[in-house]
Write a protein that holds these residues in place. Structure first.
Motif, PDB file in Angstrom:
ATOM      1  N   ILE A  10     -10.766 -11.338  -5.650  1.00 29.09           N
ATOM      2  CA  ILE A  10      -9.581 -10.520  -5.370  1.00 29.09           C
ATOM      3  C   ILE A  10      -8.429 -11.443  -4.998  1.00 29.09           C
ATOM      4  O   ILE A  10      -8.595 -12.355  -4.191  1.00 29.09           O
ATOM      5  CB  ILE A  10      -9.850  -9.527  -4.214  1.00 29.09           C
ATOM      6  N   THR A  11      -7.279 -11.193  -5.592  1.00 31.01           N
ATOM      7  CA  THR A  11      -6.059 -11.899  -5.212  1.00 31.01           C
ATOM      8  C   THR A  11      -5.316 -11.035  -4.197  1.00 31.01           C
ATOM      9  O   THR A  11      -4.920  -9.914  -4.505  1.00 31.01           O
ATOM     10  CB  THR A  11      -5.161 -12.156  -6.439  1.00 31.01           C
ATOM     11  N   ILE A  12      -5.167 -11.556  -2.996  1.00 32.25           N
ATOM     12  CA  ILE A  12      -4.484 -10.818  -1.932  1.00 32.25           C
ATOM     13  C   ILE A  12      -2.985 -10.822  -2.220  1.00 32.25           C
ATOM     14  O   ILE A  12      -2.393 -11.875  -2.482  1.00 32.25           O
ATOM     15  CB  ILE A  12      -4.777 -11.428  -0.543  1.00 32.25           C
ATOM     16  N   LEU A  70      -2.202 -16.736   4.653  1.00 26.76           N
ATOM     17  CA  LEU A  70      -3.583 -16.408   4.313  1.00 26.76           C
ATOM     18  C   LEU A  70      -4.346 -17.687   3.981  1.00 26.76           C
ATOM     19  O   LEU A  70      -5.449 -17.913   4.492  1.00 26.76           O
ATOM     20  CB  LEU A  70      -3.637 -15.431   3.135  1.00 26.76           C
ATOM     21  N   ASP A  71      -3.775 -18.529   3.131  1.00 24.48           N
ATOM     22  CA  ASP A  71      -4.422 -19.798   2.779  1.00 24.48           C
ATOM     23  C   ASP A  71      -4.588 -20.688   4.006  1.00 24.48           C
ATOM     24  O   ASP A  71      -5.645 -21.269   4.228  1.00 24.48           O
ATOM     25  CB  ASP A  71      -3.608 -20.545   1.715  1.00 24.48           C
ATOM     26  N   LYS A 118      -4.554 -20.235  -2.995  1.00 27.78           N
ATOM     27  CA  LYS A 118      -3.634 -19.392  -3.764  1.00 27.78           C
ATOM     28  C   LYS A 118      -3.915 -17.909  -3.540  1.00 27.78           C
ATOM     29  O   LYS A 118      -3.817 -17.104  -4.460  1.00 27.78           O
ATOM     30  CB  LYS A 118      -3.676 -19.754  -5.254  1.00 27.78           C
ATOM     31  N   GLN A 119      -4.316 -17.568  -2.314  1.00 26.32           N
ATOM     32  CA  GLN A 119      -4.571 -16.198  -1.871  1.00 26.32           C
ATOM     33  C   GLN A 119      -5.709 -15.517  -2.633  1.00 26.32           C
ATOM     34  O   GLN A 119      -5.806 -14.299  -2.658  1.00 26.32           O
ATOM     35  CB  GLN A 119      -3.307 -15.322  -1.958  1.00 26.32           C
ATOM     36  N   ILE A 120      -6.594 -16.296  -3.249  1.00 24.07           N
ATOM     37  CA  ILE A 120      -7.718 -15.721  -4.003  1.00 24.07           C
ATOM     38  C   ILE A 120      -8.981 -15.764  -3.152  1.00 24.07           C
ATOM     39  O   ILE A 120      -9.389 -16.831  -2.670  1.00 24.07           O
ATOM     40  CB  ILE A 120      -7.943 -16.466  -5.332  1.00 24.07           C
ATOM     41  N   MET A 121      -9.593 -14.580  -3.004  1.00 22.84           N
ATOM     42  CA  MET A 121     -10.900 -14.466  -2.352  1.00 22.84           C
ATOM     43  C   MET A 121     -11.959 -14.512  -3.456  1.00 22.84           C
ATOM     44  O   MET A 121     -11.949 -13.668  -4.354  1.00 22.84           O
ATOM     45  CB  MET A 121     -11.029 -13.126  -1.615  1.00 22.84           C
ATOM     46  N   GLN A 122     -12.827 -15.492  -3.390  1.00 24.70           N
ATOM     47  CA  GLN A 122     -13.913 -15.560  -4.369  1.00 24.70           C
ATOM     48  C   GLN A 122     -14.994 -14.546  -3.996  1.00 24.70           C
ATOM     49  O   GLN A 122     -15.253 -14.318  -2.811  1.00 24.70           O
ATOM     50  CB  GLN A 122     -14.496 -16.979  -4.416  1.00 24.70           C
TER      51      GLN A 122
END
Length: 164
Positions: free
Chosen positions: A75-77, A101-102, A109-113
């Motif tokens: 998910i990209t926040i 967030l980072d 890059k605000q991405i939750m794996q």
């Protein structure tokens, strides 16, 4: 006579400033408008969920950690922040800059794996006044398929001072 009135008024104001504030308890399942009708796909956790303060010098610290996790996909926040509960409703306290967030949670890059927990260990509330209240952290993002999703969780910060 005027001096006495001013003195009494100042004493009353001083008492009000030092009185503990009670903002009330939010009803279960009441959400801010922004989060209504968005699918929940981000797990949000606070530790501890009920948070008692400690006093260090002249400040109070409600020390807690906040974690986020996506089990279903990456998910990209696109937005995150916190609400405070008062006046019988959730009120936006702050929407944070996405760079935070980072920095605070350790995303890139605000991405939750998918399946990867991200934790802001020092997500502390600090104030020079001792009072409890409810907050709700929220996260809004987009899945790999373009679906808008969210996650949120409340935290109760108490006025139960641990080190009296």
């Amino acid at each position: 006579m005027m001096k006495t009135k001013i003195t009494v008024l100042l004493l009353i104001v001083a008492q009000l400033c030092n009185a503990q504030v009670n903002y009330g308890t939010p009803p279960e399942n009441e959400l801010p408008q922004k989060l209504q009708n968005i699918k929940v796909a981000i797990d949000v956790m606070h530790f501890p969920k009920e948070n008692d303060p400690i006093k260090i010098k002249d400040k109070y610290y409600w020390k807690h950690a906040t974690g986020i996790l996506s089990k279903s996909s990456s998910i990209t926040i696109t937005e995150f922040g916190a609400y405070l509960y008062y006046n019988k409703q959730w009120n936006l306290r702050k929407s944070y800059d996405l760079k935070d967030l980072d920095k605070n949670f350790g995303t890139k890059k605000q991405i939750m794996q998918q399946g990867q927990p991200y934790v802001w260990v020092d997500n502390w509330r600090v104030d020079n006044r001792l009072f409890g209240g409810w907050a709700m952290w929220y996260f809004i993002g987009t899945t790999e398929k373009g679906e808008i999703v969210c996650g949120y969780e409340t935290i109760n910060t108490t006025s139960n001072l641990l080190n009296k």
